[in-house]
Design a protein around this motif. Structure first.
Motif, mmCIF file in Angstrom:
data_model
loop_
_atom_site.group_PDB
_atom_site.id
_atom_site.type_symbol
_atom_site.label_atom_id
_atom_site.label_comp_id
_atom_site.label_asym_id
_atom_site.label_seq_id
_atom_site.Cartn_x
_atom_site.Cartn_y
_atom_site.Cartn_z
ATOM 1 N N GLU A 160 17.054 -0.896 -2.295
ATOM 2 C CA GLU A 160 16.206 0.115 -2.417
ATOM 3 C C GLU A 160 16.834 1.424 -1.626
ATOM 4 N N ASN A 161 17.602 0.782 -0.544
ATOM 5 C CA ASN A 161 18.443 2.018 0.208
ATOM 6 C C ASN A 161 19.542 2.577 -0.638
ATOM 7 N N GLU A 162 20.050 1.992 -1.758
ATOM 8 C CA GLU A 162 20.996 2.476 -2.623
ATOM 9 C C GLU A 162 20.852 3.816 -3.122
ATOM 10 N N GLN A 163 21.440 4.740 -2.596
ATOM 11 C CA GLN A 163 21.425 6.318 -3.064
ATOM 12 C C GLN A 163 22.738 6.702 -3.826
ATOM 13 N N LYS A 164 23.301 5.748 -4.672
ATOM 14 C CA LYS A 164 24.463 6.150 -5.362
ATOM 15 C C LYS A 164 24.398 6.401 -6.831
ATOM 16 N N ILE A 165 23.063 6.710 -7.154
ATOM 17 C CA ILE A 165 22.832 6.791 -8.818
ATOM 18 C C ILE A 165 23.435 7.797 -9.364
ATOM 19 N N GLU A 166 23.660 9.002 -8.791
ATOM 20 C CA GLU A 166 24.342 10.150 -9.255
ATOM 21 C C GLU A 166 25.847 9.563 -9.460
ATOM 22 N N ILE B 174 2.898 -10.781 -3.003
ATOM 23 C CA ILE B 174 4.253 -10.699 -3.498
ATOM 24 C C ILE B 174 4.947 -9.561 -2.672
ATOM 25 N N LEU B 175 6.222 -9.752 -2.798
ATOM 26 C CA LEU B 175 7.301 -8.764 -2.191
ATOM 27 C C LEU B 175 7.945 -8.323 -3.354
ATOM 28 N N TYR B 176 8.049 -6.956 -3.679
ATOM 29 C CA TYR B 176 8.701 -6.747 -4.888
ATOM 30 C C TYR B 176 9.596 -5.455 -4.443
ATOM 31 N N GLU B 177 10.685 -4.940 -5.523
ATOM 32 C CA GLU B 177 11.301 -3.696 -5.361
ATOM 33 C C GLU B 177 10.175 -2.448 -5.896
ATOM 34 N N GLU B 178 10.412 -1.590 -5.524
ATOM 35 C CA GLU B 178 9.474 -0.100 -5.900
ATOM 36 C C GLU B 178 9.791 -0.048 -7.284
ATOM 37 N N ARG B 179 10.811 -0.270 -7.859
ATOM 38 C CA ARG B 179 10.977 0.088 -9.368
ATOM 39 C C ARG B 179 10.076 -1.022 -10.049
ATOM 40 N N ALA B 180 9.781 -2.097 -9.591
ATOM 41 C CA ALA B 180 8.845 -2.886 -10.435
ATOM 42 C C ALA B 180 7.449 -2.015 -10.851
ATOM 43 N N ILE C 248 0.796 -1.290 0.067
ATOM 44 C CA ILE C 248 0.154 0.040 0.008
ATOM 45 C C ILE C 248 0.998 1.109 -0.050
ATOM 46 N N GLU C 249 1.895 1.241 0.874
ATOM 47 C CA GLU C 249 2.825 2.478 0.829
ATOM 48 C C GLU C 249 3.463 2.647 -0.353
ATOM 49 N N LEU C 250 4.008 1.510 -1.128
ATOM 50 C CA LEU C 250 4.638 1.847 -2.189
ATOM 51 C C LEU C 250 3.713 2.347 -3.307
ATOM 52 N N LEU C 251 2.427 1.963 -3.382
ATOM 53 C CA LEU C 251 1.391 2.437 -4.232
ATOM 54 C C LEU C 251 1.075 4.002 -4.054
ATOM 55 N N LEU C 252 0.963 4.259 -2.747
ATOM 56 C CA LEU C 252 0.798 5.507 -2.507
ATOM 57 C C LEU C 252 1.797 6.749 -2.786
ATOM 58 N N LYS C 253 3.222 6.112 -2.521
ATOM 59 C CA LYS C 253 4.297 6.913 -2.877
ATOM 60 C C LYS C 253 4.376 7.154 -4.319
ATOM 61 N N ASN C 254 3.769 6.193 -5.505
ATOM 62 C CA ASN C 254 3.812 6.353 -6.673
ATOM 63 C C ASN C 254 2.464 7.070 -7.135
ATOM 64 N N ASN C 255 2.042 7.906 -6.443
ATOM 65 C CA ASN C 255 0.727 8.677 -6.803
ATOM 66 C C ASN C 255 -0.612 7.724 -7.003
ATOM 67 N N ILE C 256 -0.762 6.436 -6.474
ATOM 68 C CA ILE C 256 -1.945 5.722 -6.646
ATOM 69 C C ILE C 256 -2.625 5.933 -5.198
#
Length: 759
Positions: A466-472, A336-342, A268-276
């Motif tokens: 998911e905690n990876e903060q090194k994209i830049e 199901i348990l999945y990454e947010e990027r799914a 639910i929290e992943l959905l809300l975070k992604n504007n659902i």
């Protein structure tokens, strides 16, 4: 006075909406067009209403019960003849009659009870148009033309006196004898071609806002803004199916806790975070345990009850929303348990309909998919029904309102009918895109064993990614390394990895995989050896195409393998012949790595580094180490020819793409006993004895000898012990691997006790 509503046609210009809904039954402002017009007629006292139906005639049946005085006439040739034939079928009703096109939307009630002359209800269009023009003189229609401007047009509603109705009836009977006329004429041709017989047709003037003819989806959305979100492929609503009975818990699978986080709350929290912002949850088994969610998440959660969950499949749960959902949705399984990027990948996919697909897990009761040119071609829970297995449905899908409407009208007599099969019923009409998310970390929880596996293996990796903060940082590295090749970055996604961190880099034209060295790898991996070995392997064409290798930093960039599916312990057994073939090709190739993989030196190296970091060794470590070292003398007595080996043949290092298998990640490569690679493939995949024997047979093209089986077993002991120390080192650096290390250590002890079975 009566009314005839012509409603038999298909409405092809409104596809895909009309796949499920006849055009007159399309809702505008939450009411079917035809109902609005029927109610306007009834308001004016016009109670004798005949509706000519054809396409999906059964969907109009309710009108007879809802509105007294409504009768239906079926045109069984609606697909062959034009609407002139529809009017011919009801010619006996023509007498002081309104003739109304079924797709006309009225903003106000324009009908009149007392009319003395035949007339067209019409609006005037000043700009050039291709409508049927009503050319008037002295306020009467004198001729009909197609195309023009500054004229009143046929707007889909007309009234005919008894005298003119009889003329229309007579001409209809004449025209009905001509096949070409029935196939190509609208009923309005009667007036156009015989205007001289209708001398007193007047115009009832309408404003531009009074009446709308809806021919296209754009016209529909322009009238009713609620369709704009649908047509713009926006998704603000999700449906979570959570009604089914659990087979492993005394509560719903969606309520399982994964390290103190309730699974459905995470989703639910992943959905809300992604504007659902609106989430329907269909519940059944232990339904009361879900009710707190409505309070916790306030207006965002709507609970829908399916009290027949014991007897009916997941599609029936979806059908509980038939009269509720009127928008595009995300459809999700609850277990199901999945990454947010799914979610992000599915939502960002520009296709209207998308299913998320993963590589095969090899478990039972999964839904396999076959694709064609990037779109869903076939679905089955029986892999034998598919020519090619291109993955499994993960349990996250984006469905358009139009496809959903079609689903809601399917007949599901089978009580076990699953929603996946319902989706497969739509493939011939709707394009459903396949969305893969490379290296996605995910799992499903249907029983306690799966929960233990998720908590031990999946969840720690997922949190790490998911905690990876090194994209830049990754962006900077990529641009530096690829500045002479490709710098047009569009997207960077973390792919995970045990030893290193891997990223999928998408540019304007291509995709790449960038590997960044993991914590502490510079101390245990010789990058000079690795790059040298990768260069030699390149000639064998068994690895991804290497573009960049920085031996100072360990950064490696390769071309992305299209349609890549990472094998796992369950799926590798399906491709043992290809795995054996690629290992045999490596071991028999005329290439020689410069370095030797010496397991005893590796043991000493990992042990020394672990001691320096105050690593915690397992109970009985010293005794087991002594027994492992004693195996060296036993192996020296055997006839072993050392060759170039991979030395890390975990199933995840085998990548399947179409009919090929690739072997990636050469960090541990070096000269070694080839049985090491076979032992690693077997042990890391938890192969059963029968599968291990198949692997050996495919590799040797014969039965393995007793000595080869002994070497295989000893190499398993080496590996269990080595990787248990490797885990001690990694955990001393703060990287958690759950029970992985102690499990490998205990396996080494067990295999040492089984040595006499192979001697």
């Amino acid at each position: 006075m009566n009314a005839i509503i012509v409603a038999a046609g298909f409405g092809s210009r409104l596809r895909p909406l009309t796949y499920s809904t006849p055009k007159p039954l399309i809702e505008v402002f939450n009411k079917p067009i035809i109902e609005r017009n029927i109610e306007f007629l009834l308001e004016k006292g016009i109670k004798d209403i005949c509706v000519i139906v054809g396409y999906s005639k059964e969907k109009f049946e309710y009108l007879k019960e809802k509105y007294k005085g409504v009768r239906l006439v079926y045109n069984n040739k609606y697909a062959i003849y034009n609407n002139i034939y529809s009017l011919y079928l009801v010619r006996e009703y023509l007498e002081n009659t309104y003739i109304i096109e079924g797709d006309i939307y009225l903003n106000r009630n324009i009908f009149e009870k007392e009319l003395k002359t035949s007339c067209y209800f019409s609006k005037k269009i000043s700009k050039e148009n291709n409508e049927w023009q009503l050319i008037t003189e002295d306020e009467k229609v004198k001729r009909v033309e197609i195309g023009g401007k500054n004229n009143y047009i046929m707007s889909g509603i007309s009234f005919w006196t008894k005298e003119d109705s009889l003329k229309i009836r007579r001409i209809l009977e004449e025209y009905a004898n001509n096949e070409e006329i029935k196939k190509s004429y609208y009923w309005d041709h009667i007036i156009k071609e015989n205007i001289e017989e209708f001398k007193n047709i007047k115009i009832k003037q309408l404003s531009e806002e009074d009446i709308y003819e809806i021919d296209t989806l754009d016209e529909l959305s322009e009238l009713d803004n609620s369709y704009k979100e649908i047509l713009n492929n926006e998704v603000k609503t999700a449906v979570i199916l959570a009604a089914g009975k659990s087979h492993g818990f005394n509560y719903s699978n969606g309520l399982v806790k994964v390290e103190n986080q309730i699974l459905i709350e995470r989703n639910i929290e992943l959905l809300l975070k992604n504007n659902i912002d609106k989430i329907y949850i269909v519940v059944g088994y232990c339904k009361e345990q879900f009710f707190y969610l409505e309070k916790k998440y306030n207006k965002h959660i709507i609970i829908i009850e399916n009290n027949e969950y014991r007897d009916k499949g997941s599609f029936y749960s979806l059908l509980k929303l038939k009269n509720i959902i009127k928008e595009n949705i995300l459809l999700l399984d609850s277990d199901i348990l999945y990454e947010e990027r799914a979610l992000k990948n599915v939502l960002e996919n520009k296709n209207e309909n998308v299913i998320l697909v993963s590589e095969e897990k090899g478990q039972k009761n999964e839904t396999f998919v076959e694709e064609l040119e990037g779109y869903l071609y076939k679905i089955s829970k029986d892999r034998r029904e598919l020519k090619n297995i291109d993955g499994e449905m993960l349990g996250v899908s984006k469905l358009s309102y139009f496809l959903l409407k079609y689903l809601f009208n399917l007949n599901a007599d089978n009580s076990e009918f699953a929603y996946e099969y319902a989706i497969s019923e739509t493939i011939s009409l709707f394009k459903i895109a396949i969305q893969r998310v490379d290296g996605l970390i995910w799992g499903e929880i249907n029983n306690k064993n799966q929960l233990e596996y998720i908590e031990d293996k999946i969840y720690p990796r997922l949190l790490k990614v998911e905690n990876e903060q090194k994209i830049e940082e990754i962006k900077y590295i990529f641009l530096e390394e690829m500045k002479e090749i490709d710098t047009n970055i569009e997207r960077i996604e973390a792919l995970g990895g045990m030893t290193n961190r891997n990223y999928l880099i998408t540019t304007n034209d291509r995709k790449y995989v960038l590997r960044k060295s993991g914590e502490g790898t510079s101390e245990i991996i010789n990058r000079s050896n690795e790059i040298e070995n990768c260069s030699k392997v390149k000639s064998l064409d068994i690895d991804a195409n290497l573009l960049v290798f920085n031996k100072e930093t360990g950064v490696k960039i390769t071309e992305y393998i299209e349609k890549a599916q990472t094998l796992n312990p369950d799926t590798i057994v399906l491709y043992l012949d290809k795995v054996a073939k690629i290992l045999r090709k490596l071991h028999s190739a005329n290439i020689e790595f410069n370095n030797k993989f010496d397991v005893f030196k590796e043991i000493e190296k990992y042990e020394k580094l672990s001691i320096e970091l105050n690593g915690k060794f397992y109970e009985g470590y010293t005794d087991i180490k002594k027994k492992v070292l004693e195996l060296k003398k036993k192996m020296e007595k055997l006839n072993i020819q050392l060759v170039s080996c991979h030395n890390d043949t975990v199933p995840e290092n085998f990548i399947r793409s179409n009919d090929r298998v690739y072997l990636i990640d050469w960090e541990y490569s070096g000269i070694n006993d080839p049985m090491w690679d076979l032992a690693a493939a077997s042990i890391e995949s938890r192969m059963k004895k029968v599968d291990e024997e198949k692997l050996l047979y495919f590799y040797f093209n014969r039965e393995a000898t007793k000595e080869e089986k002994l070497r295989l077993h000893i190499n398993k002991i080496y590996q269990d012990f080595l990787w248990s120390i490797w885990t001690i080192l990694k955990e001393a650096k703060g990287v958690s691997f759950g029970s992985y290390g102690i499990d490998r250590f205990n396996n080494a002890k067990k295999r040492l006790g089984e040595l006499d079975l192979y001697e």
